[in-house]
Design an enzyme around this catalytic site. Structure first.
Site, PDB file in Angstrom:
ATOM      1  N   HIS A 253      23.642 -23.764  51.139  1.00  0.00           N
ATOM      2  CA  HIS A 253      23.530 -25.110  52.012  1.00  0.00           C
ATOM      3  C   HIS A 253      24.392 -26.122  51.072  1.00  0.00           C
ATOM      4  O   HIS A 253      24.880 -27.338  51.771  1.00  0.00           O
ATOM      5  CB  HIS A 253      22.210 -25.404  52.549  1.00  0.00           C
ATOM      6  CG  HIS A 253      21.816 -24.667  53.574  1.00  0.00           C
ATOM      7  ND1 HIS A 253      22.585 -24.304  54.570  1.00  0.00           N
ATOM      8  CD2 HIS A 253      20.716 -24.345  53.765  1.00  0.00           C
ATOM      9  CE1 HIS A 253      21.877 -23.496  55.597  1.00  0.00           C
ATOM     10  NE2 HIS A 253      20.519 -23.212  54.970  1.00  0.00           N
TER      11      HIS A 253
ATOM     12  N   ASP B  61      22.358 -14.493  55.661  1.00  0.00           N
ATOM     13  CA  ASP B  61      21.017 -15.404  55.966  1.00  0.00           C
ATOM     14  C   ASP B  61      20.785 -15.794  57.488  1.00  0.00           C
ATOM     15  O   ASP B  61      21.987 -15.886  58.059  1.00  0.00           O
ATOM     16  CB  ASP B  61      21.071 -16.850  55.060  1.00  0.00           C
ATOM     17  CG  ASP B  61      19.872 -17.438  54.999  1.00  0.00           C
ATOM     18  OD1 ASP B  61      19.147 -17.348  54.200  1.00  0.00           O
ATOM     19  OD2 ASP B  61      19.611 -18.251  55.792  1.00  0.00           O
TER      20      ASP B  61
ATOM     21  N   HIS C  62      20.343 -18.866  58.463  1.00  0.00           N
ATOM     22  CA  HIS C  62      21.140 -19.781  58.491  1.00  0.00           C
ATOM     23  C   HIS C  62      22.490 -19.916  58.135  1.00  0.00           C
ATOM     24  O   HIS C  62      22.814 -19.104  57.144  1.00  0.00           O
ATOM     25  CB  HIS C  62      20.245 -20.972  57.788  1.00  0.00           C
ATOM     26  CG  HIS C  62      18.974 -21.184  58.381  1.00  0.00           C
ATOM     27  ND1 HIS C  62      17.874 -20.965  57.423  1.00  0.00           N
ATOM     28  CD2 HIS C  62      18.490 -21.765  59.460  1.00  0.00           C
ATOM     29  CE1 HIS C  62      16.688 -21.368  58.007  1.00  0.00           C
ATOM     30  NE2 HIS C  62      17.204 -21.819  59.138  1.00  0.00           N
TER      31      HIS C  62
END
Length: 224
Positions: A125, A162, A164
């Site tokens: 991220h 993942d 996300h």
């Protein structure tokens, strides 16, 4: 050839607030599973501390110094709404980078068939100039650049599964056709990126999946 496993006790010393989703127990859970005799053949090695200069492969110096300044002497410092740092977080993050880069070395030099890195804090991220989503630096992006700079890899593929979307990895390689970034992820979900229309320089391939998607649809996303 063997599968190598890199991990290090320092990863447990990256402390997050009580009940935080990204906490040392996540790594302990992986360690418990890998202690099973089914994984006895793993070549287990202690992750080396990374070369801090390699952080600059994916992040500018000003950002690196900003992250360093957030590391507290005691307690827990908040980096953003859900990302925190503790006194050992810098060492943990740099060692995670060292492990990822060592994994690249091992594969290119023929020392291992493949490598699993059990490390934290995580990385996908973290954007070029922003820590977020539990991530201080983007370990995956740094390792990809390391493969290019240290082993002359002409093209690198990053496959991210993942739940996300790895917005940070996408951000760093958005306009770089030498790196293919592919992601399956649940949508809608944090961080809100990862639509199929997000294609960068033709090197970004997103396959957003609905909640509760089954294995057949998941496999189809990879095949298509």
């Amino acid at each position: 050839m063997v599968t190598r496993l890199y991990t290090h006790p320092i990863f447990l010393e990256h402390i997050t607030p009580p009940g935080h989703p990204e906490r040392p127990d996540r790594l302990r859970a992986i360690e418990r599973v890998l202690d099973d005799e089914a994984f006895a053949a793993l070549d287990r090695a202690e992750a080396p501390e990374g070369d801090e200069a390699t952080i600059l492969y994916a992040h500018p110096q000003e950002f690196v110094e900003r992250v360093r300044a957030t590391i507290p002497d005691t307690g827990i410092a908040r980096v953003d709404a859900d990302t925190t740092a503790s006194p050992k977080s810098w060492q943990a993050a740099v060692t995670a980078i060292g492990a990822a880069n060592a994994a690249v070395d091992d594969v290119f030099r023929g020392n291992a068939a493949n490598v699993f890195v059990a490390a934290r804090p995580p990385g996908h991220h973290a954007e070029k100039t922003t820590s977020m989503g539990f991530c201080l630096f983007n370990t995956a992006a740094i390792a990809a650049r390391y493969a290019q700079r240290q082993h002359q890899a002409e093209r690198v593929a990053i496959v991210d599964w993942d739940v996300h979307h790895g917005n940070g990895t996408q951000d760093i390689f958005w306009d770089d056709p030498s790196v293919l970034y592919c992601s399956t992820h649940q949508m809608p979900l944090y961080p809100g990126t990862g639509a199929t229309s997000e294609t960068g320089a033709g090197n970004i391939v997103n396959a957003p999946l609905a909640p509760q998607t089954g294995s057949e649809v998941f496999r189809d996303a990879f095949l298509s």
